[in-house]
Design an enzyme around this catalytic site. Structure first.
Site, PDB file in Angstrom:
ATOM      1  N   HIS A  64       0.822  -1.210   0.000  1.00 37.10           N
ATOM      2  CA  HIS A  64       0.000   0.000   0.000  1.00 37.10           C
ATOM      3  C   HIS A  64       0.851   1.253   0.000  1.00 37.10           C
ATOM      4  CE1 HIS A  64       0.517  -0.804   4.396  1.00 37.10           C
ATOM      5  NE2 HIS A  64       0.638   0.501   4.477  1.00 37.10           N
ATOM      6  N   HIS A 110       4.060   7.085   3.853  1.00 36.72           N
ATOM      7  CA  HIS A 110       4.977   5.950   3.694  1.00 36.72           C
ATOM      8  C   HIS A 110       4.475   5.026   2.592  1.00 36.72           C
ATOM      9  CE1 HIS A 110       2.086   4.166   6.687  1.00 36.72           C
ATOM     10  NE2 HIS A 110       2.268   3.082   5.975  1.00 36.72           N
ATOM     11  N   GLU A 140       7.616   0.932   5.087  1.00 38.62           N
ATOM     12  CA  GLU A 140       7.058  -0.095   5.966  1.00 38.62           C
ATOM     13  C   GLU A 140       7.280  -1.441   5.279  1.00 38.62           C
ATOM     14  OE1 GLU A 140       2.774   0.183   6.410  1.00 38.62           O
ATOM     15  OE2 GLU A 140       2.794  -1.055   8.216  1.00 38.62           O
TER      16      GLU A 140
HETATM   17 CO    CO Z   1       1.126   1.311   6.326  1.00 43.50          CO
END
Ligand code: CO
Length: 134
Positions: free
Chosen positions: A7, A79, A130
């Protein structure tokens, strides 16, 4: 080592307006807001055919998103998340390469119920990364 883009997370200053825009003007499949008190955020998942977008909005007094929105009042990409098969092996490989893992280096359970880690943006071209074990 890294796999799919899981994502892209976007910090938003007005969650209702962002939901309305993605579900209306952009015509996306937008989920219901979820409070994540452990992470200090309210999250909305948007399912796209090839990945997801995560809208992030501050939750609580010490949200990690508050400072970001002060610096970026109209919001911005916060992020990106890459998938890995083995998060502990990924962490060890990255720290051996000199990259810094945020926090104490122990994977935490993220918004999707899977172990996650964050990597220092200064070690990755200014982008907070991440890693999520899938
Ligand atoms: Co995230």
């Amino acid at each position: 080592m890294i796999g799919r883009l899981n994502h892209v997370a976007i910090a938003v200053p007005d969650l209702d307006a962002a939901i309305a825009q993605y579900s209306g003007a952009l015509g996306a499949d937008v989920g219901a807001p979820q409070d994540e008190p452990d992470h200090g955020v309210t999250v909305v998942f948007i399912n796209l055919p090839n990945t997801k977008i995560e809208l992030l909005y501050p939750l609580g007094e010490s949200s990690p998103i508050t400072g970001f929105l002060e610096k970026n009042p109209s919001g911005g990409i916060h992020h990106i998340c890459y998938e890995v098969d083995d998060i502990t092996a990924a962490r060890d490989r990255l720290t051996a390469s000199g990259a810094r893992v945020l926090g104490d280096g122990t994977p935490k359970i993220g918004a999707h119920g899977k172990p996650v880690l964050f990597l220092h943006p200064k070690d990755f071209n200014g982008c907070l990364i991440e890693l999520e074990e899938v």
